[in-house]
Design an enzyme around this catalytic site. Structure first.
Site, PDB file in Angstrom:
ATOM      1  N   ASP A  75     -12.944  26.339  40.573  1.00  0.00           N
ATOM      2  CA  ASP A  75     -14.171  26.227  39.798  1.00  0.00           C
ATOM      3  C   ASP A  75     -14.074  27.255  38.672  1.00  0.00           C
ATOM      4  O   ASP A  75     -14.192  28.454  38.911  1.00  0.00           O
ATOM      5  CB  ASP A  75     -15.380  26.519  40.708  1.00  0.00           C
ATOM      6  CG  ASP A  75     -16.684  26.457  39.932  1.00  0.00           C
ATOM      7  OD1 ASP A  75     -16.641  26.200  38.698  1.00  0.00           O
ATOM      8  OD2 ASP A  75     -17.738  26.668  40.554  1.00  0.00           O
TER       9      ASP A  75
ATOM     10  N   LYS B 214     -16.288  25.806  20.089  1.00  0.00           N
ATOM     11  CA  LYS B 214     -14.862  25.887  19.744  1.00  0.00           C
ATOM     12  C   LYS B 214     -14.604  27.046  18.784  1.00  0.00           C
ATOM     13  O   LYS B 214     -13.618  27.777  18.928  1.00  0.00           O
ATOM     14  CB  LYS B 214     -14.373  24.564  19.147  1.00  0.00           C
ATOM     15  CG  LYS B 214     -14.233  23.460  20.180  1.00  0.00           C
ATOM     16  CD  LYS B 214     -13.174  23.796  21.209  1.00  0.00           C
ATOM     17  CE  LYS B 214     -13.192  22.885  22.407  1.00  0.00           C
ATOM     18  NZ  LYS B 214     -12.279  23.314  23.477  1.00  0.00           N
TER      19      LYS B 214
ATOM     20  N   GLN C 112      -7.930  14.088  30.068  1.00  0.00           N
ATOM     21  CA  GLN C 112      -7.045  13.292  29.201  1.00  0.00           C
ATOM     22  C   GLN C 112      -5.747  14.038  28.894  1.00  0.00           C
ATOM     23  O   GLN C 112      -4.662  13.476  29.002  1.00  0.00           O
ATOM     24  CB  GLN C 112      -7.761  12.931  27.887  1.00  0.00           C
ATOM     25  CG  GLN C 112      -6.968  11.946  27.033  1.00  0.00           C
ATOM     26  CD  GLN C 112      -7.401  11.914  25.574  1.00  0.00           C
ATOM     27  OE1 GLN C 112      -8.197  12.741  25.128  1.00  0.00           O
ATOM     28  NE2 GLN C 112      -6.887  10.956  24.836  1.00  0.00           N
TER      29      GLN C 112
ATOM     30  N   ARG D 169     -12.412  19.082  41.503  1.00  0.00           N
ATOM     31  CA  ARG D 169     -12.374  18.173  42.659  1.00  0.00           C
ATOM     32  C   ARG D 169     -10.933  17.758  42.905  1.00  0.00           C
ATOM     33  O   ARG D 169     -10.074  17.945  42.038  1.00  0.00           O
ATOM     34  CB  ARG D 169     -13.255  16.949  42.394  1.00  0.00           C
ATOM     35  CG  ARG D 169     -12.820  16.213  41.177  1.00  0.00           C
ATOM     36  CD  ARG D 169     -13.841  15.224  40.647  1.00  0.00           C
ATOM     37  NE  ARG D 169     -13.361  14.773  39.349  1.00  0.00           N
ATOM     38  CZ  ARG D 169     -12.490  13.795  39.152  1.00  0.00           C
ATOM     39  NH1 ARG D 169     -12.032  13.089  40.168  1.00  0.00           N
ATOM     40  NH2 ARG D 169     -12.065  13.470  37.941  1.00  0.00           N
TER      41      ARG D 169
ATOM     42  N   TYR E  68     -20.550  21.414  20.245  1.00  0.00           N
ATOM     43  CA  TYR E  68     -19.119  21.441  20.579  1.00  0.00           C
ATOM     44  C   TYR E  68     -18.365  22.343  19.593  1.00  0.00           C
ATOM     45  O   TYR E  68     -17.600  23.218  19.989  1.00  0.00           O
ATOM     46  CB  TYR E  68     -18.587  20.010  20.512  1.00  0.00           C
ATOM     47  CG  TYR E  68     -17.107  19.853  20.754  1.00  0.00           C
ATOM     48  CD1 TYR E  68     -16.555  20.075  22.004  1.00  0.00           C
ATOM     49  CD2 TYR E  68     -16.257  19.447  19.722  1.00  0.00           C
ATOM     50  CE1 TYR E  68     -15.196  19.902  22.220  1.00  0.00           C
ATOM     51  CE2 TYR E  68     -14.901  19.262  19.937  1.00  0.00           C
ATOM     52  CZ  TYR E  68     -14.374  19.494  21.191  1.00  0.00           C
ATOM     53  OH  TYR E  68     -13.029  19.319  21.392  1.00  0.00           O
TER      54      TYR E  68
END
Ligand code: SER
Length: 314
Positions: free
Chosen positions: A53, A146, A12, A36, A142
């Site tokens: 990667d 962080k 995003q 990718r 998460y």
């Protein structure tokens, strides 16, 4: 001149930041990367692109050396809701990729930027006007990654002198690439559904206020911070940044100004609601304002107007 390597460039933030950085610093000075290589994506077709990667340090380092980069912008990470589905995997991905990125920055002597989040706060942090420096006991995986990331960035600066910089982003709203598996994503989806069906069913309940920001302001903030005079930076890492704070009812009111028939309903997802309830209502952003001149252009209505215009064209 800056020579920038971006990880997570198809995400995003990455997809729009890559475009903006190519405009600002020149196409030849921005190396976009991801796991990718889609053939038809502008990130790949409009400039230099490498498959990297981030979990493979040697591969990551080789690409940084090949292009002689002096700036690394590390965006690859799992978002909050996705991380709650597979916490151990989220820890592994978010932390290993970050320490690899910091090691590469140390090795090639690059300035380093990454994203922390409102998720680095927890239920025991002050909810309103959440200070820059305060209690941080996040209860989501998460948030744990962080917060650990904020500390790791400080560590690499203090121990090795790596010029690390980062912000605690709020929910980011944008129309080009959808966010993948966050809690604040409702504030993006609501605009898509407003255009498509003039109605939206929210997985976050009314009364749940969270910090938000429109993507153009987020991109400017990243550039402003990486260009900031290091002597002015007291915090360096994890600056609170935000442009607005609202709950689903308030964003619905804003949309109704432009689409009067718009209706919001609720089907609350307990997992994402729990995550949202543990986060601040609104952060204090004064440290970012004072130390590097952080400012934004979009408030809720200005953002709504632009989102609806851009998505209708899409
Ligand atoms: N937008 C992110 C999320 O919801 C917060 O940093 O996970």
């Amino acid at each position: 001149m800056r020579k920038i390597l971006i990880t997570g460039s198809l995400g995003q933030i990455g997809s729009e930041l890559t475009h903006k950085l190519r405009e600002v610093y020149g196409q030849e000075n921005v190396i976009a990367s991801a796991r990718r290589q889609p053939e038809d994506n502008p990130v790949v077709t409009e400039g230099i692109f490498e498959i990297v990667d981030v979990m493979d340090y040697e591969n990551f380092l080789a690409i940084a050396k090949k292009h002689q980069v002096n700036t690394i912008i590390h965006l690859a990470a799992l978002l909050s809701a996705k991380a709650e589905e597979e916490p151990a995997q989220a820890w592994h991905l978010n932390m290993q990729s970050l320490i690899n990125a910091l090691e590469v920055a140390k090795e090639v002597k690059a300035l380093f930027f990454t994203c922390s989040s409102i998720g680095a706060f927890g239920p025991s942090s002050p909810k309103d006007n959440t200070p820059q420096d305060t209690i941080q006991r996040p209860t989501t995986m998460y948030g744990i990654t962080k917060l650990a990331g904020e500390l790791l960035c400080d560590y690499y600066f203090n121990k090795y002198g790596v010029d690390t910089r980062s912000v605690r982003f709020p929910g980011l709203i944008s129309y080009q690439t959808l966010p993948g598996g966050g809690t604040t994503d409702y504030a993006v989806h609501i605009y898509y559904d407003a255009i498509k069906q003039k109605a939206y069913t929210s997985f976050i309940n009314k009364g749940t206020t969270m910090d938000m920001m429109y993507m153009p302001d987020a991109l400017n903030a990243i550039i402003q911070l990486i260009e900031a005079d290091p002597n002015q930076l007291i915090h360096r890492n994890a600056f609170n940044v935000s442009a607005m704070a609202f709950d689903p009812e308030e964003i619905a009111v804003s949309i109704k100004k432009y689409i009067p028939e718009f209706k919001i309903s609720y089907d609350v997802d307990p997992i994402r609601q729990g995550i949202a309830d543990s986060w601040p209502n609104a952060m204090d952003i004064s440290a970012a304002q004072q130390e590097w001149g952080f400012k934004t252009e979009y408030d809720l209505d200005k953002m709504t107007q632009d989102m609806l215009k851009q998505l209708s064209q899409k």
